[in-house]
Design a protein around this motif. Structure first.
Motif, PDB file in Angstrom:
ATOM      1  N   GLN A   1       1.187  10.513  -0.833  1.00 21.36           N
ATOM      2  CA  GLN A   1       2.479   9.865  -0.679  1.00 21.36           C
ATOM      3  C   GLN A   1       3.357   9.977  -1.938  1.00 21.36           C
ATOM      4  O   GLN A   1       4.584   9.832  -1.860  1.00 21.36           O
ATOM      5  CB  GLN A   1       2.313   8.394  -0.308  1.00 21.36           C
ATOM      6  CG  GLN A   1       1.646   7.543  -1.375  1.00 21.36           C
ATOM      7  CD  GLN A   1       1.531   6.086  -0.955  1.00 21.36           C
ATOM      8  OE1 GLN A   1       2.074   5.666   0.063  1.00 21.36           O
ATOM      9  NE2 GLN A   1       0.815   5.297  -1.753  1.00 21.36           N
TER      10      GLN A   1
ATOM     11  N   GLU B   1       0.461  -2.914   4.862  1.00 22.62           N
ATOM     12  CA  GLU B   1       0.557  -1.494   5.179  1.00 22.62           C
ATOM     13  C   GLU B   1       2.025  -1.086   5.207  1.00 22.62           C
ATOM     14  O   GLU B   1       2.573  -0.676   6.231  1.00 22.62           O
ATOM     15  CB  GLU B   1      -0.115  -1.213   6.527  1.00 22.62           C
ATOM     16  CG  GLU B   1      -1.580  -1.579   6.591  1.00 22.62           C
ATOM     17  CD  GLU B   1      -2.420  -0.733   5.638  1.00 22.62           C
ATOM     18  OE1 GLU B   1      -2.140   0.470   5.509  1.00 22.62           O
ATOM     19  OE2 GLU B   1      -3.337  -1.292   5.019  1.00 22.62           O
TER      20      GLU B   1
ATOM     21  N   TYR C   1      -1.657   8.026   2.128  1.00 23.05           N
ATOM     22  CA  TYR C   1      -1.827   7.460   0.794  1.00 23.05           C
ATOM     23  C   TYR C   1      -2.221   8.507  -0.246  1.00 23.05           C
ATOM     24  O   TYR C   1      -1.833   8.403  -1.410  1.00 23.05           O
ATOM     25  CB  TYR C   1      -2.881   6.353   0.829  1.00 23.05           C
ATOM     26  CG  TYR C   1      -2.493   5.160   1.677  1.00 23.05           C
ATOM     27  CD1 TYR C   1      -1.206   4.641   1.628  1.00 23.05           C
ATOM     28  CD2 TYR C   1      -3.427   4.551   2.514  1.00 23.05           C
ATOM     29  CE1 TYR C   1      -0.852   3.548   2.407  1.00 23.05           C
ATOM     30  CE2 TYR C   1      -3.077   3.453   3.292  1.00 23.05           C
ATOM     31  CZ  TYR C   1      -1.786   2.967   3.238  1.00 23.05           C
ATOM     32  OH  TYR C   1      -1.431   1.883   4.004  1.00 23.05           O
TER      33      TYR C   1
ATOM     34  N   LYS D   1       1.351  -1.633  -7.191  1.00 25.24           N
ATOM     35  CA  LYS D   1       1.409  -2.114  -5.816  1.00 25.24           C
ATOM     36  C   LYS D   1       1.450  -3.634  -5.688  1.00 25.24           C
ATOM     37  O   LYS D   1       1.846  -4.162  -4.656  1.00 25.24           O
ATOM     38  CB  LYS D   1       0.201  -1.582  -5.029  1.00 25.24           C
ATOM     39  CG  LYS D   1       0.148  -0.056  -4.952  1.00 25.24           C
ATOM     40  CD  LYS D   1      -1.079   0.413  -4.196  1.00 25.24           C
ATOM     41  CE  LYS D   1      -1.120   1.931  -4.092  1.00 25.24           C
ATOM     42  NZ  LYS D   1      -2.321   2.396  -3.344  1.00 25.24           N
TER      43      LYS D   1
ATOM     44  N   MET E   1       0.804  -1.221   0.000  1.00 24.13           N
ATOM     45  CA  MET E   1       0.000   0.000   0.000  1.00 24.13           C
ATOM     46  C   MET E   1       0.838   1.273   0.000  1.00 24.13           C
ATOM     47  O   MET E   1       0.385   2.328  -0.425  1.00 24.13           O
ATOM     48  CB  MET E   1      -0.936  -0.005   1.214  1.00 24.13           C
ATOM     49  CG  MET E   1      -1.928  -1.177   1.220  1.00 24.13           C
ATOM     50  SD  MET E   1      -2.967  -1.192  -0.254  1.00 24.13           S
ATOM     51  CE  MET E   1      -3.902   0.312   0.004  1.00 24.13           C
TER      52      MET E   1
END
Length: 319
Positions: free
Chosen positions: A30, A181, A27, A96, A21
């Motif tokens: 980022q 995470e 998020y 991802k 992630m």
């Protein structure tokens, strides 16, 4: 998106890939972290390549101390290259997804390079101890053969002891969640997704860290305690200052490397409330030392700095 398959050996549903992630809690923005990271990564590569070129070209640097520095440069480049392409792919292209085998390999390489860096610091501490405390025996003890044997020993020690980390992680069943995470395949981040008992993973991870990192740090402390004891016995203040100056750059790098590790270990206990901090420290631990190490040595080591000026002047003249 959750993807998986039915494990033929059990009734559990096994995920087929993990989703990294990125940086927890940020998020939405980022991707802005890619700017400093994209600058630090090429800086780390170019600085370490320059160190290798200087050591190769300058005959005065063909000494065990600089051979260890050259090996450290190779390890630093491997450490940074193992994580940065994937992190930038996550931040730039939202790439991802990572397969389980790729994630476990990624996990193995992270541990190997981290322990290799620690082991090289031990070798360099021993080199400085012999040079300062037993200078007459230095040429016969710290030889090119010693450098090769010490490096091979550290590589074998770290590669073999690290194998159980991904092997144990691969034996867990991942059947409910596949979102990590994190932006790296950290052992704790991956195994926290498993649906079965993961205590053996935690115990081995902790034992490995204390055994390797703890013993390395202990040897470094003993080496520098003996160096300090020897230096304090010198009658000449100038000689003492010269002896300590050869250790300054090494000590700076050691303090930085192990300080981040200690802070990272402490912040893991607070990862549930502030998950971003350990993830960010984990990334910095793999990218900052590769960028910092050659700079510290270039500025604090007189011989290396003079050789750097010499090589750069030659390049400028050729251009």
């Amino acid at each position: 998106m959750f993807q998986g398959f039915r494990d033929s050996n059990s009734s559990m549903f096994q995920v087929s890939e993990f989703i990294l992630m990125g940086f927890p809690g940020i998020y939405s923005w980022q991707h802005w972290l890619s700017l400093p990271l994209a600058l630090i990564y090429p800086l780390a590569l170019s600085a370490n390549i320059l160190i290798l070129i200087i050591i190769k070209q300058e005959a005065a640097l063909h000494q065990p101390m600089y051979h260890f520095l050259g090996i450290l440069a190779v390890v630093d480049m491997g450490m940074a290259t193992n994580i940065m392409p994937k992190i930038l792919a996550i931040l730039w292209f939202n790439a991802k997804a990572i397969s389980l085998p790729e994630c476990f390999l990624h996990m193995y390489v992270i541990h190997f390079f981290m322990f290799m860096e620690s082991g090289l610091f031990v070798c360099m501490a021993i080199d400085r101890y012999v040079a300062i405390c037993r200078p007459l025996h230095y040429p016969s003890i710290i030889t090119d053969s010693f450098v090769v044997k010490a490096t091979v020993f550290m590589a074998l020690r770290n590669s073999l002891s690290t194998i159980p980390v991904p092997v144990l992680a691969a034996q867990r069943h991942y059947c409910s969640k596949n979102q990590i995470e994190h932006c790296l395949c950290s052992t704790l981040g991956v195994t926290s997704l498993s649906c079965d008992d993961r205590r053996i993973n935690s115990v081995y991870q902790l034992s490995l860290a204390w055994t390797l990192m703890g013993s390395d740090l202990g040897l470094i402390i003993v080496s520098y305690a003996l160096i300090l004891h020897s230096v304090l016995r010198l009658n000449s203040a100038e000689a003492a200052s010269k002896a300590l100056s050869t250790c300054t750059s090494h000590l700076i790098l050691i303090l930085f490397f192990y300080t981040i590790l200690v802070v990272l270990s402490i912040t893991h206990s607070a990862s549930k409330t502030v998950p971003l901090i350990p993830v960010l420290l984990n990334v910095l631990e793999n990218i900052i030392p590769p960028a910092l190490n050659p700079m510290v040595y270039a500025f604090k080591n007189t011989e290396l700095r003079q050789s750097l000026y010499k090589v750069l002047q030659l390049d400028f003249k050729n251009n």
